[in-house]
Design a protein around this motif. Structure first.
Motif, PDB file in Angstrom:
ATOM      1  N   ARG A   1       0.828  -1.198   0.000  1.00 56.88           N
ATOM      2  CA  ARG A   1       0.000   0.000   0.000  1.00 56.88           C
ATOM      3  C   ARG A   1       0.865   1.252   0.000  1.00 56.88           C
ATOM      4  NH1 ARG A   1      -2.264  -1.495   5.715  1.00 56.88           N
ATOM      5  NH2 ARG A   1      -0.456  -1.156   7.019  1.00 56.88           N
ATOM      6  N   LEU A   2       0.254   2.346  -0.422  1.00 58.73           N
ATOM      7  CA  LEU A   2       0.891   3.653  -0.351  1.00 58.73           C
ATOM      8  C   LEU A   2       0.786   4.118   1.097  1.00 58.73           C
ATOM      9  CD1 LEU A   2       2.136   5.815  -2.264  1.00 58.73           C
ATOM     10  CD2 LEU A   2      -0.135   6.856  -2.344  1.00 58.73           C
ATOM     11  N   PRO A   3       1.915   4.366   1.782  1.00 60.65           N
ATOM     12  CA  PRO A   3       1.856   4.633   3.215  1.00 60.65           C
ATOM     13  C   PRO A   3       1.457   6.060   3.584  1.00 60.65           C
ATOM     14  CG  PRO A   3       4.122   4.604   2.494  1.00 60.65           C
ATOM     15  CD  PRO A   3       3.298   4.218   1.313  1.00 60.65           C
ATOM     16  N   SER A   4       1.496   6.993   2.621  1.00 57.79           N
ATOM     17  CA  SER A   4       1.134   8.386   2.900  1.00 57.79           C
ATOM     18  C   SER A   4       0.677   9.040   1.601  1.00 57.79           C
ATOM     19  CB  SER A   4       2.318   9.150   3.505  1.00 57.79           C
ATOM     20  OG  SER A   4       3.420   9.119   2.620  1.00 57.79           O
ATOM     21  N   ASN A   5       0.057  10.192   1.721  1.00 57.71           N
ATOM     22  CA  ASN A   5      -0.436  10.906   0.545  1.00 57.71           C
ATOM     23  C   ASN A   5       0.707  11.285  -0.386  1.00 57.71           C
ATOM     24  OD1 ASN A   5      -2.968  10.732   1.650  1.00 57.71           O
ATOM     25  ND2 ASN A   5      -3.105  12.888   2.224  1.00 57.71           N
ATOM     26  N   LEU A   6       0.397  11.304  -1.681  1.00 60.35           N
ATOM     27  CA  LEU A   6       1.374  11.636  -2.718  1.00 60.35           C
ATOM     28  C   LEU A   6       0.771  12.705  -3.616  1.00 60.35           C
ATOM     29  CD1 LEU A   6       3.974  10.963  -4.408  1.00 60.35           C
ATOM     30  CD2 LEU A   6       2.577   9.237  -5.567  1.00 60.35           C
ATOM     31  N   THR A   7       1.455  13.841  -3.757  1.00 55.60           N
ATOM     32  CA  THR A   7       1.010  14.871  -4.694  1.00 55.60           C
ATOM     33  C   THR A   7       1.285  14.405  -6.106  1.00 55.60           C
ATOM     34  OG1 THR A   7       1.437  16.632  -3.093  1.00 55.60           O
ATOM     35  CG2 THR A   7       1.246  17.280  -5.406  1.00 55.60           C
ATOM     36  N   MET A   8       0.247  14.377  -6.931  1.00 53.71           N
ATOM     37  CA  MET A   8       0.362  13.823  -8.268  1.00 53.71           C
ATOM     38  C   MET A   8       0.888  14.849  -9.263  1.00 53.71           C
ATOM     39  SD  MET A   8      -3.052  11.455  -8.592  1.00 53.71           S
ATOM     40  CE  MET A   8      -4.197  12.820  -8.438  1.00 53.71           C
ATOM     41  N   SER A   9       1.570  14.345 -10.274  1.00 50.75           N
ATOM     42  CA  SER A   9       1.964  15.128 -11.435  1.00 50.75           C
ATOM     43  C   SER A   9       1.063  14.718 -12.590  1.00 50.75           C
ATOM     44  CB  SER A   9       3.429  14.838 -11.808  1.00 50.75           C
ATOM     45  OG  SER A   9       4.288  15.158 -10.740  1.00 50.75           O
TER      46      SER A   9
ATOM     47  N   ALA B   1      -5.349  -3.846  -8.353  1.00 57.43           N
ATOM     48  CA  ALA B   1      -4.725  -2.587  -7.921  1.00 57.43           C
ATOM     49  C   ALA B   1      -5.790  -1.502  -7.847  1.00 57.43           C
ATOM     50  CB  ALA B   1      -3.627  -2.179  -8.893  1.00 57.43           C
ATOM     51  N   LYS B   2      -5.751  -0.730  -6.761  1.00 60.70           N
ATOM     52  CA  LYS B   2      -6.727   0.335  -6.545  1.00 60.70           C
ATOM     53  C   LYS B   2      -5.994   1.632  -6.232  1.00 60.70           C
ATOM     54  CE  LYS B   2      -8.635   0.671  -2.574  1.00 60.70           C
ATOM     55  NZ  LYS B   2      -9.368   0.458  -1.321  1.00 60.70           N
TER      56      LYS B   2
ATOM     57  N   LEU C   1      -5.696   1.951   1.253  1.00 58.27           N
ATOM     58  CA  LEU C   1      -6.429   2.879   0.399  1.00 58.27           C
ATOM     59  C   LEU C   1      -5.915   2.689  -1.027  1.00 58.27           C
ATOM     60  CD1 LEU C   1      -6.584   5.889   2.861  1.00 58.27           C
ATOM     61  CD2 LEU C   1      -8.498   4.473   2.103  1.00 58.27           C
ATOM     62  N   SER C   2      -4.854   3.395  -1.413  1.00 63.31           N
ATOM     63  CA  SER C   2      -4.186   3.084  -2.680  1.00 63.31           C
ATOM     64  C   SER C   2      -3.292   1.882  -2.404  1.00 63.31           C
ATOM     65  CB  SER C   2      -3.369   4.286  -3.163  1.00 63.31           C
ATOM     66  OG  SER C   2      -4.227   5.370  -3.446  1.00 63.31           O
ATOM     67  N   ASN C   3      -3.596   0.771  -3.061  1.00 67.16           N
ATOM     68  CA  ASN C   3      -2.892  -0.485  -2.734  1.00 67.16           C
ATOM     69  C   ASN C   3      -3.039  -1.477  -3.862  1.00 67.16           C
ATOM     70  OD1 ASN C   3      -5.051  -2.772  -1.876  1.00 67.16           O
ATOM     71  ND2 ASN C   3      -5.850  -0.740  -1.404  1.00 67.16           N
ATOM     72  N   PHE C   4      -2.298  -2.569  -3.762  1.00 68.61           N
ATOM     73  CA  PHE C   4      -2.506  -3.685  -4.681  1.00 68.61           C
ATOM     74  C   PHE C   4      -2.232  -5.004  -3.972  1.00 68.61           C
ATOM     75  CE2 PHE C   4       2.023  -3.150  -5.238  1.00 68.61           C
ATOM     76  CZ  PHE C   4       2.497  -4.418  -5.504  1.00 68.61           C
TER      77      PHE C   4
ATOM     78  N   ILE D   1       4.515   4.683  -9.305  1.00 68.80           N
ATOM     79  CA  ILE D   1       4.412   4.795  -7.851  1.00 68.80           C
ATOM     80  C   ILE D   1       5.587   4.019  -7.267  1.00 68.80           C
ATOM     81  CG2 ILE D   1       2.996   4.379  -5.819  1.00 68.80           C
ATOM     82  CD1 ILE D   1       0.549   4.295  -7.728  1.00 68.80           C
ATOM     83  N   THR D   2       6.426   4.694  -6.469  1.00 63.38           N
ATOM     84  CA  THR D   2       7.667   4.067  -6.001  1.00 63.38           C
ATOM     85  C   THR D   2       7.722   3.830  -4.495  1.00 63.38           C
ATOM     86  OG1 THR D   2       8.758   6.218  -5.789  1.00 63.38           O
ATOM     87  CG2 THR D   2       8.991   5.067  -7.898  1.00 63.38           C
ATOM     88  N   ASN D   3       6.915   4.513  -3.723  1.00 62.60           N
ATOM     89  CA  ASN D   3       7.079   4.445  -2.258  1.00 62.60           C
ATOM     90  C   ASN D   3       6.030   3.541  -1.608  1.00 62.60           C
ATOM     91  OD1 ASN D   3       5.329   6.526  -3.149  1.00 62.60           O
ATOM     92  ND2 ASN D   3       5.347   7.474  -1.133  1.00 62.60           N
ATOM     93  N   TRP D   4       6.061   2.267  -1.958  1.00 63.60           N
ATOM     94  CA  TRP D   4       5.142   1.290  -1.384  1.00 63.60           C
ATOM     95  C   TRP D   4       5.669   0.740  -0.059  1.00 63.60           C
ATOM     96  CZ3 TRP D   4       0.601   0.837  -3.752  1.00 63.60           C
ATOM     97  CH2 TRP D   4       0.513   1.083  -5.128  1.00 63.60           C
TER      98      TRP D   4
END
Length: 195
Positions: free
Chosen positions: A47-55, A99-100, A184-187, A61-64
């Motif tokens: 999972r994504l451990p914290s919010n990521l500001t998108m471009s 993946a979500k 939340l954002s995860n796979f 996505i690198t910080n799983w």
């Protein structure tokens, strides 16, 4: 008429049909059906451990982090290993992948967001999209939450196969939602068969 004991070695493989088997039979030993026996179960969730500001555009996505919450039960078996958002499989097999991505839009012009599952069959030299999903933001707005989910099966015929997840946004400044305690954002990958 008395029943006669029949030795199983004298019964042809196709001689016993479903009509001759009782309801809810008790079966001793290992039940095999079309090669489904002896499948080593592997399951893993990141999972994504914290919010990521998108471009804007399609971005890796690198910080799983591996799902490490209490009682979540992963990994089962060998699991996956990761380096900068690129995942490798320790065991060959057929894997189901889901993946979500969960988003907050970045502006009134934000009209679509997406998630992509990508695979490489040459140790990461070349990637192709295996599955994609998009969500549409009607009318834009800067506080709209949305999610989209992609899923596929992947034949990991050898350990040269690589996996990665991307997000896509038509506009920057949105947020890909992550949390170190909640998926939340995860796979998730689940090994469902032998290759």
């Amino acid at each position: 008429m008395a029943l006669t004991k029949v030795l199983t070695g004298g019964i042809a493989d196709d001689a016993v049909t479903g009509a001759k088997i009782e309801n809810d039979p008790t079966i001793a030993g290992i039940l095999t059906t079309n090669g489904l026996a002896n499948i080593n179960l592997v399951a893993d969730t990141y999972r994504l451990p914290s919010n990521l500001t998108m471009s804007s555009g399609s971005n890796l996505i690198t910080n799983w982090e591996r799902d490490d919450a209490s009682n979540d039960g992963v990994p089962i078996g060998s699991g996956l290993s990761q380096s900068s958002g690129v995942f490798t499989f320790a065991e060959t097999g057929i894997y189901f992948i889901i993946a979500k991505n969960v988003f907050v839009v970045g502006g009134s012009g934000q009209i679509y967001l997406g998630v992509h599952i990508e695979g490489s069959f040459d140790s990461g030299s070349n990637y192709g999209t295996l599955s994609s999903a998009y969500t549409h933001i009607p009318g834009g707005g800067t506080s709209g939450h949305n999610a989209c989910t992609a899923f596929t099966t992947l034949d990991v015929a050898d350990t040269n196969v690589r996996l990665r997840i991307r997000y896509e946004a038509n506009q920057g400044n949105g947020t890909l939602i992550g949390n170190t305690d909640i998926n939340l954002s995860n796979f998730t990958v689940i090994r469902v068969g032998n290759t």
